[in-house]
Design a protein around this motif. Sequence first.
Motif, PDB file in Angstrom:
ATOM      1  N   GLU A  30      74.421 -78.981  -8.914  1.00  0.00           N
ATOM      2  CA  GLU A  30      73.252 -79.256  -9.741  1.00  0.00           C
ATOM      3  C   GLU A  30      72.054 -78.540  -9.127  1.00  0.00           C
ATOM      4  O   GLU A  30      71.809 -78.636  -7.927  1.00  0.00           O
ATOM      5  N   ILE A  37      66.705 -83.779 -14.094  1.00  0.00           N
ATOM      6  CA  ILE A  37      67.810 -83.778 -15.054  1.00  0.00           C
ATOM      7  C   ILE A  37      67.559 -84.794 -16.156  1.00  0.00           C
ATOM      8  O   ILE A  37      67.753 -84.511 -17.354  1.00  0.00           O
ATOM      9  N   GLY A  41      67.222 -84.229 -20.390  1.00  0.00           N
ATOM     10  CA  GLY A  41      67.946 -84.993 -21.406  1.00  0.00           C
ATOM     11  C   GLY A  41      67.032 -85.770 -22.327  1.00  0.00           C
ATOM     12  O   GLY A  41      67.260 -85.832 -23.542  1.00  0.00           O
ATOM     13  N   HIS A  63      72.517 -80.871 -19.882  1.00  0.00           N
ATOM     14  CA  HIS A  63      71.874 -82.150 -19.588  1.00  0.00           C
ATOM     15  C   HIS A  63      71.472 -82.941 -20.827  1.00  0.00           C
ATOM     16  O   HIS A  63      70.381 -83.507 -20.903  1.00  0.00           O
ATOM     17  N   CYS A 114      68.002 -73.854 -19.769  1.00  0.00           N
ATOM     18  CA  CYS A 114      67.603 -74.789 -18.713  1.00  0.00           C
ATOM     19  C   CYS A 114      67.609 -74.093 -17.350  1.00  0.00           C
ATOM     20  O   CYS A 114      68.634 -73.556 -16.927  1.00  0.00           O
TER      21      CYS A 114
END
Length: 204
Positions: A30, A37, A41, A63, A114
């Motif tokens: 990650e 994160i 989302g 995500h 992202c």
Amino acid sequence: MAEAVFPPGFFERDDPSPDTVFYGPPRLVEHIDARAIAAVGALYTELGLDDEVLDLMSSWISHFEHPPRRLVGLGMNASELAANPMMAEHVVHDLNADPVLPFPDASFDAVTCCVSVDYLTDPVAVFREVARVLRPGGPFVVTFSDRCFPTKAIRGWLRTEDEQHLQVVNAYFALSEGFGQVRGQLRTPPGPGDPLYAVWAPAK
């Protein structure tokens, strides 16, 4: 056109070797912390990215709080993309070698990118392609933090501050001439941890 806005050398990199070499080994890690994160989302949910979505410069994880109906990933490493459980399909494609997206016009309801926009050497061309493959009104959502692989990030990104990066990405949208009103903001609260910035706009 970008040359009139950005200074000479802005899109150069310390490591100009082919990206296929650097991204060849899988990196199942990650690249931002849990707080950042979660912010990605939450933004995707807020914007309703739940239908047909293209995830640009993608990897083994996307995500989304809730998987879209159909998620297509485009990235550099086949093993990473194959490990992404949300993807219906994926394409290995180097946007720095060829900014043309291998999809028909108006193929997607939304496009995401992202923590990767800082690696694009011809971002305006890529943004123009994103506008082409988006259906009218579909958002392109670009998120980024303060982490990167410095040898592969463009020099202009490394020499500007976080708040200036919002202006840089805003300029990419404007110069591509394919989008409507651009919005940008810091999506994480003040405090320790990775910041998460976002810039997004709808396709014309």
